[in-house]
Scaffold this motif. Structure first.
Motif, short mmCIF file in Angstrom:
data_model
loop_
_atom_site.label_atom_id
_atom_site.label_comp_id
_atom_site.label_asym_id
_atom_site.label_seq_id
_atom_site.Cartn_x
_atom_site.Cartn_y
_atom_site.Cartn_z
N SER A 1 0.79 -1.23 0.00
CA SER A 1 0.00 0.00 0.00
C SER A 1 0.83 1.28 0.00
O SER A 1 0.34 2.33 -0.41
N ASN A 2 2.06 1.22 0.46
CA ASN A 2 2.87 2.44 0.46
C ASN A 2 3.30 2.87 -0.94
O ASN A 2 3.84 3.95 -1.13
N THR A 3 3.06 2.02 -1.94
CA THR A 3 3.47 2.34 -3.30
C THR A 3 2.28 2.59 -4.23
O THR A 3 2.42 2.58 -5.44
N LEU A 4 1.09 2.80 -3.63
CA LEU A 4 -0.13 2.73 -4.42
C LEU A 4 -0.71 4.04 -4.92
O LEU A 4 -1.80 4.03 -5.48
N GLN A 5 -0.07 5.16 -4.76
CA GLN A 5 -0.71 6.43 -5.10
C GLN A 5 -1.17 6.49 -6.55
O GLN A 5 -2.32 6.80 -6.83
N VAL A 6 -0.30 6.17 -7.48
CA VAL A 6 -0.66 6.24 -8.90
C VAL A 6 -1.72 5.22 -9.24
O VAL A 6 -2.72 5.52 -9.90
N SER A 7 -1.55 3.99 -8.79
CA SER A 7 -2.50 2.94 -9.15
C SER A 7 -3.86 3.17 -8.51
O SER A 7 -4.88 2.77 -9.06
N ALA A 8 -3.91 3.82 -7.36
CA ALA A 8 -5.19 4.13 -6.73
C ALA A 8 -5.98 5.09 -7.61
O ALA A 8 -7.19 4.91 -7.82
N GLU A 9 -5.31 6.09 -8.14
CA GLU A 9 -5.98 7.04 -9.03
C GLU A 9 -6.47 6.35 -10.30
O GLU A 9 -7.57 6.61 -10.79
N GLU A 10 -5.64 5.46 -10.83
CA GLU A 10 -6.03 4.73 -12.04
C GLU A 10 -7.23 3.84 -11.76
O GLU A 10 -8.18 3.78 -12.56
N ALA A 11 -7.20 3.13 -10.63
CA ALA A 11 -8.31 2.24 -10.29
C ALA A 11 -9.60 3.03 -10.08
O ALA A 11 -10.68 2.60 -10.51
N TYR A 12 -9.50 4.18 -9.41
CA TYR A 12 -10.67 5.03 -9.20
C TYR A 12 -11.29 5.43 -10.54
O TYR A 12 -12.52 5.35 -10.71
N ASN A 13 -10.47 5.84 -11.48
CA ASN A 13 -10.97 6.25 -12.80
C ASN A 13 -11.62 5.08 -13.53
O ASN A 13 -12.65 5.23 -14.20
N GLU A 14 -11.03 3.89 -13.40
CA GLU A 14 -11.61 2.70 -14.03
C GLU A 14 -12.94 2.33 -13.39
O GLU A 14 -13.90 1.97 -14.09
N HIS A 15 -13.02 2.43 -12.06
CA HIS A 15 -14.29 2.17 -11.36
C HIS A 15 -15.38 3.14 -11.83
O HIS A 15 -16.54 2.76 -12.02
N THR A 16 -14.99 4.40 -11.99
CA THR A 16 -15.95 5.44 -12.40
C THR A 16 -16.54 5.11 -13.77
O THR A 16 -17.75 5.27 -14.00
N LYS A 17 -15.70 4.63 -14.69
CA LYS A 17 -16.19 4.28 -16.03
C LYS A 17 -17.13 3.08 -15.97
O LYS A 17 -18.14 3.03 -16.70
N ILE A 18 -16.82 2.12 -15.12
CA ILE A 18 -17.70 0.95 -14.97
C ILE A 18 -19.07 1.37 -14.45
O ILE A 18 -20.11 0.94 -14.97
N LEU A 19 -19.08 2.24 -13.45
CA LEU A 19 -20.35 2.70 -12.90
C LEU A 19 -21.16 3.45 -13.97
O LEU A 19 -22.38 3.24 -14.09
N LYS A 20 -20.51 4.30 -14.74
CA LYS A 20 -21.22 5.05 -15.77
C LYS A 20 -21.87 4.11 -16.79
O LYS A 20 -23.02 4.32 -17.22
N ALA A 21 -21.16 3.05 -17.17
CA ALA A 21 -21.72 2.08 -18.12
C ALA A 21 -22.94 1.39 -17.50
O ALA A 21 -23.94 1.15 -18.19
#
Length: 222
Positions: free
Chosen positions: A168-188
């Protein structure tokens, strides 16, 4: 507006304390967790300790054993990849089979979850983000009426969760990427676009695996 949360129980506090110790490596893989010792170390009774251990087992962080103390779960890169393969099979199937059953309440819960994900990213609180990430997938798992499918998705997410908690200490970039991917799934899902939702979930889970492997550098996990 932030939710008003009740005061943490002793079980909540024990859960967080033990979880943090596992993630930080203070409790090693296969190390025994005697209830009596944990209760003495934390200054509380064994009852909240038992509740905390059950929650830790549900997250894949410990192994409950019959007639002997619980132990810190073992984990490897191979374990993580196996869990991810299972997740891919189950979660894409779930969307394909049950997208038409997504209720307004599910969509509302997913939207609230995403708002909390973004808040955790802005706070640089990636332990919380990982929990919210897992919750997002478990909310999606609940759209159908197959309880066994929900349980299997829950178990596979618990296994993957362990890996990302450790990293988890290395997750800043991937957290943002995952959030954006989740957002697209919800929109669909909101637009009733089943094929697109399946495509986005497939892409998301492929990216989860790529991010996992990119963080598993030598010395972090074996």
């Amino acid at each position: 507006m932030k939710k008003i949360l009740p005061k943490e129980t002793l079980a909540d506090q024990a859960f967080k304390s033990i979880k943090d110790s596992i993630i930080a490596g203070k409790l090693e893989q296969n190390e025994e967790l005697p209830e009596e010792k944990l209760a003495m170390d934390l200054g509380i009774s064994r009852t909240p300790i038992r509740e905390a251990l059950k929650r830790l087992a549900a997250e894949g962080l410990i192994q409950l054993n019959k007639a002997k103390p619980a132990t810190v779960a073992t984990f490897s890169i191979v374990d993580g990849l196996h869990y991810m393969e299972i997740r891919r099979l189950l979660e894409i199937y779930n969307i394909d089979k049950n997208t038409d059953k997504v209720s307004e309440k599910i969509l509302y819960d997913l939207q609230n979850n995403l708002e909390e994900q973004l808040e955790s990213i802005n706070r640089n609180d990636f332990h919380s983000f990982i929990d919210l990430d897992r919750e997002f997938h478990l909310i999606l798992a609940s759209i159908g009426d197959n309880k066994k499918l929900v349980e299997l998705i829950h178990d596979s997410n618990a296994g993957v969760n362990r890996a990302f908690l450790i990293l988890s200490n290395t997750l800043q970039v991937s957290a943002e990427e995952a959030y954006n991917e989740h957002t697209k799934i919800l929109k669909a899902l909101q637009n009733h676009q089943k094929d697109l939702a399946k495509q986005l979930m497939t892409s998301h889970l492929d990216n989860v695996e790529k991010r996992f492997l990119s963080y598993c550098t030598q010395g972090e996990m074996k």
